[in-house]
Design a protein around this motif. Structure first.
Motif, short mmCIF file in Angstrom:
data_model
loop_
_atom_site.label_atom_id
_atom_site.label_comp_id
_atom_site.label_asym_id
_atom_site.label_seq_id
_atom_site.Cartn_x
_atom_site.Cartn_y
_atom_site.Cartn_z
N THR A 44 42.22 -60.03 -23.94
CA THR A 44 42.54 -58.59 -23.67
C THR A 44 42.10 -58.21 -22.32
O THR A 44 42.70 -57.36 -21.46
CB THR A 44 41.73 -57.88 -24.70
N ILE A 45 41.00 -59.01 -21.93
CA ILE A 45 40.31 -58.57 -20.44
C ILE A 45 41.52 -59.20 -19.40
O ILE A 45 41.67 -58.42 -18.15
CB ILE A 45 39.18 -59.42 -20.22
N ARG A 46 41.98 -60.16 -19.45
CA ARG A 46 43.04 -60.73 -18.57
C ARG A 46 44.00 -59.77 -18.49
O ARG A 46 44.55 -59.57 -17.30
CB ARG A 46 43.66 -62.14 -19.22
N ASP A 47 44.64 -59.17 -19.77
CA ASP A 47 45.49 -58.41 -19.65
C ASP A 47 45.29 -56.92 -18.88
O ASP A 47 46.08 -56.47 -18.14
CB ASP A 47 46.12 -57.73 -20.71
N ALA A 48 43.96 -56.44 -19.07
CA ALA A 48 43.36 -55.35 -18.35
C ALA A 48 43.33 -55.55 -17.06
O ALA A 48 43.58 -54.93 -15.80
CB ALA A 48 42.21 -54.98 -18.49
N LEU A 49 42.87 -56.68 -16.27
CA LEU A 49 42.68 -57.14 -14.86
C LEU A 49 44.14 -57.23 -14.54
O LEU A 49 44.40 -56.92 -13.22
CB LEU A 49 41.93 -58.24 -14.83
N ALA A 50 45.10 -57.84 -15.18
CA ALA A 50 46.32 -57.67 -14.63
C ALA A 50 47.20 -56.42 -14.19
O ALA A 50 48.07 -56.63 -13.37
CB ALA A 50 47.43 -58.63 -15.61
N GLU A 51 46.76 -55.35 -14.70
CA GLU A 51 47.14 -54.12 -14.29
C GLU A 51 46.62 -53.60 -12.96
O GLU A 51 47.43 -52.86 -12.47
CB GLU A 51 46.60 -53.02 -15.48
N LEU A 52 45.61 -54.30 -12.48
CA LEU A 52 45.14 -53.92 -11.31
C LEU A 52 45.77 -54.78 -10.12
O LEU A 52 46.23 -55.78 -10.32
CB LEU A 52 43.47 -54.25 -11.15
N PRO A 53 45.83 -54.12 -9.00
CA PRO A 53 46.12 -54.85 -7.59
C PRO A 53 45.24 -56.16 -7.45
O PRO A 53 43.99 -56.00 -7.64
CB PRO A 53 46.30 -53.87 -6.57
N GLU A 54 45.77 -57.15 -6.89
CA GLU A 54 45.16 -58.42 -6.81
C GLU A 54 43.82 -58.42 -5.94
O GLU A 54 42.88 -58.74 -6.07
CB GLU A 54 46.08 -59.45 -6.17
N GLU A 55 43.91 -57.33 -4.88
CA GLU A 55 42.66 -57.20 -4.07
C GLU A 55 41.91 -56.12 -4.26
O GLU A 55 40.90 -55.84 -3.74
CB GLU A 55 43.29 -57.16 -2.68
N ARG A 56 42.29 -55.36 -5.27
CA ARG A 56 41.46 -54.02 -5.75
C ARG A 56 40.68 -54.75 -6.98
O ARG A 56 40.93 -55.40 -7.88
CB ARG A 56 42.04 -53.00 -6.21
N THR A 57 39.36 -54.20 -6.67
CA THR A 57 38.18 -54.67 -7.71
C THR A 57 38.28 -53.36 -8.78
O THR A 57 38.61 -52.26 -8.65
CB THR A 57 36.90 -54.76 -7.20
N PRO A 58 37.74 -53.63 -10.16
CA PRO A 58 37.75 -52.72 -10.83
C PRO A 58 36.62 -51.82 -10.51
O PRO A 58 35.74 -51.93 -10.25
CB PRO A 58 37.38 -53.48 -12.21
N ASN A 59 36.96 -50.43 -10.77
CA ASN A 59 36.06 -49.34 -10.42
C ASN A 59 35.53 -48.57 -11.87
O ASN A 59 35.82 -48.86 -12.70
CB ASN A 59 36.66 -48.44 -9.42
N ARG A 60 34.80 -47.69 -11.65
CA ARG A 60 34.24 -46.88 -12.72
C ARG A 60 35.25 -46.14 -13.40
O ARG A 60 35.21 -46.21 -14.76
CB ARG A 60 33.25 -45.81 -12.09
N GLU A 61 36.49 -45.75 -12.68
CA GLU A 61 37.61 -45.11 -13.56
C GLU A 61 38.28 -46.09 -14.25
O GLU A 61 38.52 -45.96 -15.35
CB GLU A 61 38.61 -44.25 -12.47
N ASP A 62 38.45 -47.21 -13.63
CA ASP A 62 39.20 -48.39 -14.53
C ASP A 62 38.35 -48.52 -15.77
O ASP A 62 38.73 -48.74 -17.11
CB ASP A 62 39.28 -49.61 -13.70
#
Length: 166
Positions: free
Chosen positions: A71-89
């Motif tokens: 589930t975590i991998r699927d969530a991270l896959a939604e983000l652009p490769e070079e962008r880190t997860p932020n508070r909104e994510d």
């Protein structure tokens, strides 16, 4: 904690481990599962971009609250490769995960509440066992401790996972 100069844009696996608090073996595991990525040097050493630090922090926080790695991998896959997860994510994803966690909490509470009955019956097939033999459905045909009873006629025997009353 070792400080890494701002001009260093890539981290070794040791530096990433020291800064993130994750073991080197965990970082290799995360990479094998597609949670983080690295590039290889000409000497075949891993190098991680600095944004991987935040990804590792994201993974570890999600794991602490019980979110499965897939589930975590699927969530991270939604983000652009070079962008880190932020508070909104995190806010968006945690809201999505809340109902899943609530359901797991309900299941664990049900199991906890019936655990004493299970220990009391001892053999997991007596009348009082609501976990593996709800409503003593096996008691009509069998005795003793049989989790997978032999059946003469085909009859569905629900397990604890599908039991509505457990």
């Amino acid at each position: 904690m070792p400080q890494i100069p701002e001009k260093v844009h890539e981290l070794t696996v040791g530096q990433l481990s020291a800064r993130s608090g994750a073991a080197v073996s965990a970082l290799h595991f995360y990479e094998s599962k597609g949670l983080i990525s690295s590039r290889r040097t000409s000497g075949n050493q891993r190098r991680y971009s600095r944004d991987v630090l935040r990804r590792v922090a994201f993974v570890r926080a999600a794991q602490r609250v019980g979110i499965p790695l897939a589930t975590i991998r699927d969530a991270l896959a939604e983000l652009p490769e070079e962008r880190t997860p932020n508070r909104e994510d995190w806010a968006r994803l945690s809201e999505t995960w809340r109902s899943e966690l609530d359901e797991r909490i309900k299941q664990l509470n049900r199991l906890r509440n019936h655990l004493t009955d299970c220990i009391g019956c001892g053999c997991l097939s007596l009348e009082t066992c609501v976990l593996s033999n709800p409503d003593d459905i096996s008691g009509d045909h069998l005795t003793g401790s049989r989790l997978l009873p032999e059946r003469k006629k085909k009859r569905a025997v629900p397990d604890a996972a599908s039991c509505e009353t457990c």
